[in-house]
Design a protein around this motif. Structure first.
Motif, short mmCIF file in Angstrom:
data_model
loop_
_atom_site.label_atom_id
_atom_site.label_comp_id
_atom_site.label_asym_id
_atom_site.label_seq_id
_atom_site.Cartn_x
_atom_site.Cartn_y
_atom_site.Cartn_z
N SER A 1 -43.59 -29.85 0.60
CA SER A 1 -43.67 -28.42 0.90
C SER A 1 -44.93 -28.07 1.66
N ALA A 2 -45.85 -28.99 1.79
CA ALA A 2 -47.04 -28.86 2.61
C ALA A 2 -47.21 -30.17 3.37
N PRO A 3 -47.89 -30.15 4.52
CA PRO A 3 -47.93 -31.36 5.37
C PRO A 3 -48.48 -32.57 4.64
N PRO A 4 -47.83 -33.74 4.82
CA PRO A 4 -48.37 -34.98 4.25
C PRO A 4 -49.63 -35.42 4.98
N THR A 5 -50.57 -35.98 4.23
CA THR A 5 -51.86 -36.36 4.81
C THR A 5 -52.07 -37.86 4.84
#
Length: 895
Positions: free
Chosen positions: A324-328
């Motif tokens: 749900s949030a960008p993978p880092t």
């Protein structure tokens, strides 16, 4: 070759975009379709500039639409088409994929779509409501509303109300319009709150109205009476849906991700699902006549809920969920290259499969104390118990079946966590060094190749060793418990656990003995290192420095063997090829570069639209995986050097890279694409009867039809009855015949001693069979299709009878034998029915070779046939040898 001006226009000579993993949904509400032929429901969700179609039964992706020029802002679907709005343009898609019509006429952004029979109704933010003719694309009706007095936010078609549309405004009023006569029929005063949702209930004349204040009003529009109302405490109503399978339930969605279920008979709340989605509920829809609820949200998740719990509760049935949030941070897990571990800014650790979505895993969100979290009430999660996002992690498959095989560092935390891949959950240990300094955080981690130990570095300069099985602290590096006078930027251990390599912000690279923890040597770098990557098999250690350069160190000789410069931004991540020949780096200058270590040069470079933040090359070398800024997906790039020869040459220092388009989603091979009813008569590809002159085609008949032809005598002998045959009955005066234009006697079961019986000999009274007649007519027509078709219908015994009847003593003629040889020659020349041709010829020669050997004409035909046989088999043998050689080479290369 690719170099300088010879670089192909695509951008990269080594990698080409393949697909993206982990993209399922965004903030646009989904659309549901029901396919009458398949008897299956499909959910359509928007993902950027395209939309995806999933079947609800398995949540498998069955179609991906072509990309539109802008982001999709609204979706709607009817039985035939899917409508998508992008800015001011509306596009109609057929077969869930191809654009077949554009509707261009809005001056502001379109935010509502409503298919209604042969018409499409759209509303934009400027107050224009347009009725389109779906087939022609022409404007049927245009209405304009002043946004200051009636800003259209919701739209629906009341059931059984012909040509009627109900509009809801942000000011709270409702208007009922006749779109055929362009007349306002009635205005509803509203409830002093903006209308966000309008939904038809199972009862005629009754609609559900959702407001911006959280009220749900069940209103009768014919009588203009409010039947009941509910209020949720979670903000505006984002979606409404009524159950149609019996229970009088309405579901309401909220911006906080909660779903409430209300009983329309008892006028009360039945149950609620908190945190059904991590973000606002974009869409929630009940399937027609089923206790199934489909939801989607901006948290990149599609969920299917089933209502089979006591008390009217629902449970999660199926889910497709990405970050749900960008993978880092991403790393390939295991040696087969089929699974990619990904840590995102949403705090979750997930595993994505490159084979199929059903193998994806979600290891969940880390928690400070799992026992405390389990004691909390179901459906309630507390942010104070959740760990922050993972900044770095290391994984190992060596002992993952025995204990935890993943160790992760979290943002602003000194304690690291362990995770278990096989159980898909957080592990049992929180690893924190004793007597640590306050304010220190874990910055780097590496698991040894044996899977027994983990080495963790922190911002205070400590480098600690832990046992993964017990989680116990096993010592630290450095005399005063400090390995570096600064932040530890990278940690690596060699294959045999002899060396530990650490680097820090003090510009030093240090070599330690793993067991004794003594410092052996240190190396001064030209700048502070940002990260470090070791290729254990070759002993090559790559360091990315803060001055945007790369340094490669040989850990055996402990010397710098390569220096690379060319990036114009921070180097975010790097990875080695499996053989250690290439080093792939990604940086904030939006470039992906491939450096060749033996030649010490840049061999490939290309640009991407958004900066890549992490990269991982498969252990098998087939796929390169990247993640990018503000993107939720994992992008896969195919290594073209595995598919064919790729010439590489050093790129010049002034080389200008070309932009490469990010890959999109592809449909899984195991899923079936959805076809609408209008494509049922679509042309289907028919395979040719013969693919090539040098190839042959088999007959597809059962083996029993042709494999046993040469063993009929043995079969008859094996099937010989044990008892003596009974005396046959007297032959009838009139022999039975088969109805038809050609007189044919009905065959009777013959015994072995038929020549001794009083039954008349068939050779005397036999008529020419249909096969012989068609074989004679084939001489004039030149086509042997009809006699061959008759032979295919015969069994082995009947086939033997037919071939016996070709000889003069069987009622045939010498010319029939020559015609049969021509038929076999025609079959071999066409390459079709290869197995039947050889089987028929073998039986034919077995029966008639003695008589044919005395005929010069027949022998000449047989010699011609022999040459054709030898030539055809030589071509096949060459093809077989080539294929076997290629197969053995491929197997040896894999081994």
């Amino acid at each position: 070759p690719a170099g300088g001006a010879d670089m192909p226009a695509g951008g990269s000579s080594l990698f080409s975009g393949f697909r993206v993993l982990g993209l399922y949904s965004n903030h646009v509400p989904h659309a549901l379709r029901y396919h009458l032929k398949h008897r299956e429901s499909y959910v359509v969700t928007a993902v950027g500039r395209s939309f995806h179609t999933f079947n609800v039964n398995r949540l498998g992706i069955v179609a991906v639409s072509n990309s539109l020029p802008d982001e999709i802002t609204c979706l709607a679907a009817d039985r035939m088409l899917v409508f998508a709005a992008t800015g001011r343009l509306i596009s109609a898609f057929a077969r869930n994929k191809e654009v077949v019509m554009h509707y261009n006429g809005h001056e502001q952004e379109v935010r509502l779509l409503l298919p209604l029979g042969d018409q499409l109704i759209s509303a934009d933010s400027g107050g224009d409501v347009i009725v389109w003719d779906v087939q022609s694309g022409e404007v049927y009706l245009r209405l304009h509303f002043d946004p200051s007095t009636f800003d259209v936010l919701a739209m629906m078609h009341p059931s059984t109300y012909l040509n009627k549309v109900l509009l809801g405004s942000s000011q709270g009023a409702l208007q009922l319009w006749n779109i055929k006569t362009s007349k306002l029929l009635f205005t509803f005063a509203g409830w002093s709150a903006g209308v966000t949702v309008l939904q038809q209930s199972p009862a005629v004349d009754v609609v559900g109205v959702g407001t911006a204040t959280g009220r749900i009003i069940i209103h009768n529009i014919r009588l203009d009476e409010t039947l009941m109302s509910f209020t949720q405490d979670w903000g505006p109503i984002t979606s409404l849906s009524f159950r149609t399978d019996g229970p009088p339930i309405v579901a309401s969605g909220s911006p906080q991700g909660h779903i409430a279920f209300w009983d329309l008979e008892r006028h009360q709340l039945v149950t609620q699902h908190r945190h059904a989605h991590r973000t606002s509920i974009a869409g929630a829809t009940f399937l027609q006549g089923e206790p199934i609820l489909v939801t989607n949200g901006a948290d990149n998740a599609i969920k299917v809920w089933i209502f089979d719990q006591e008390g009217g509760g629902a449970r999660l049935l199926r889910i497709r969920q990405g970050h749900s949030a960008p993978p880092t941070t991403i790393h390939h897990h295991g040696n087969d290259g089929k699974n990619i571990l990904s840590a995102g800014q949403d705090g979750t650790l997930q595993s994505f499969s490159t084979v199929h979505e059903r193998f994806n895993k979600n290891l969940g969100h880390g928690s400070v104390n799992k026992k405390k979290e389990k004691k909390k009430k179901k459906g309630l999660t507390y942010e104070e118990l959740r760990l922050p996002a993972i900044t770095a992690f290391s994984s190992s498959v060596t002992r993952q079946s025995d204990w935890d095989g993943i160790v992760a560092c979290h943002r602003d935390r000194l304690a690291t966590t362990t995770w278990n891949y096989q159980r898909c959950t957080m592990g049992a240990h929180h690893l924190q060094p004793p007597g640590s300094r306050r304010g220190a955080i874990a910055t780097a981690v590496d698991i040894t190749s044996c899977g027994n130990f983990v080495v963790i570095g922190s911002s205070c300069g400590r480098v600690d060793v832990y046992n993964l099985q017990s989680g116990l602290h096993r010592g630290c590096y450095g005399d005063d418990e400090k390995a570096h006078n600064g932040v530890v930027r990278g940690i690596a251990t060699d294959t045999l656990n002899q060396l530990t390599l650490t680097t820090g912000s003090d510009w030093l690279l240090k070599f330690w003995r793993f067991k004794s923890k003594k410092l052996e040597e240190e190396m001064k770098l030209n700048a502070a290192p940002a990260s470090m990557k070791l290729h254990r098999e070759s002993g090559m250690l790559a360091l990315a420095l803060d001055d945007f350069t790369l340094v490669v160190v040989d850990i055996e000789t402990r010397r710098v063997v390569r220096k690379f410069a060319g990036h114009h931004g921070n180097i975010n991540d790097m990875t080695f090829s499996p053989d250690g020949r290439w080093l792939v780096t990604v940086a904030m200058d939006c470039t992906i570069r491939v450096w060749d270590l033996p030649s010490g040069s840049l061999v490939d470079c290309f640009l991407v639209a958004t900066a890549p933040v992490s990269v991982s090359l498969s252990p098998t070398g087939d796929f390169l995986a990247t993640t990018h800024v503000d993107s939720l997906g994992l992008y896969l790039w195919t290594n073209k050097s595995l598919c064919g020869p790729v010439g590489l040459r050093p790129l010049p220092a002034d080389y200008q890279p070309v932009v490469e388009t990010l890959p999109g989603v592809t449909v899984e091979e195991t899923e079936q694409e959805v076809n609408s009813e209008e494509e049922e008569e679509e042309d289907v590809y028919q395979s040719a009867e013969q693919l090539g002159a040098e190839l042959v085609t088999l007959s597809l008949l059962p083996e029993s039809r042709w494999k046993s032809l040469l063993h009929l005598d043995e079969i008859k002998k094996r099937n010989k009855p044990v008892a003596a045959p009974a005396a046959p009955a007297a032959a009838p005066f009139f022999l039975p015949t088969v109805p038809g234009l050609t007189p044919r006697f009905a065959t009777q079961t013959q015994t072995e001693h038929e020549t001794q019986s009083k039954v008349l000999n068939w050779g005397v009274l036999s008529q020419r069979s249909e096969f012989i007649c068609t074989l004679e007519s084939a001489l004039t027509t030149g086509s042997f299709d009809q006699p061959l078709r008759l032979l295919k219908d015969c069994g082995p015994a009947a086939l033997s009878v037919e071939l016996n009847s070709l000889a003069p003593e069987g009622g045939g003629a010498r010319e029939l034998l020559l015609v049969f040889i021509q038929m076999i020659d025609s079959m071999l020349a066409s390459g079709r029915d290869f197995d039947l041709a050889h089987a028929y010829l073998a039986l034919f020669l077995k029966l008639h070779l003695r008589s044919l050997s005395q005929d010069a004409t027949a022998m000449e035909a047989l010699n011609h046939l022999l040459s054709r046989l030898e030539k055809g088999w030589a071509e096949l043998q060459a093809s077989f040898d080539q294929s076997l050689c290629l197969l053995s080479y491929a197997k040896s290369a894999l081994l």
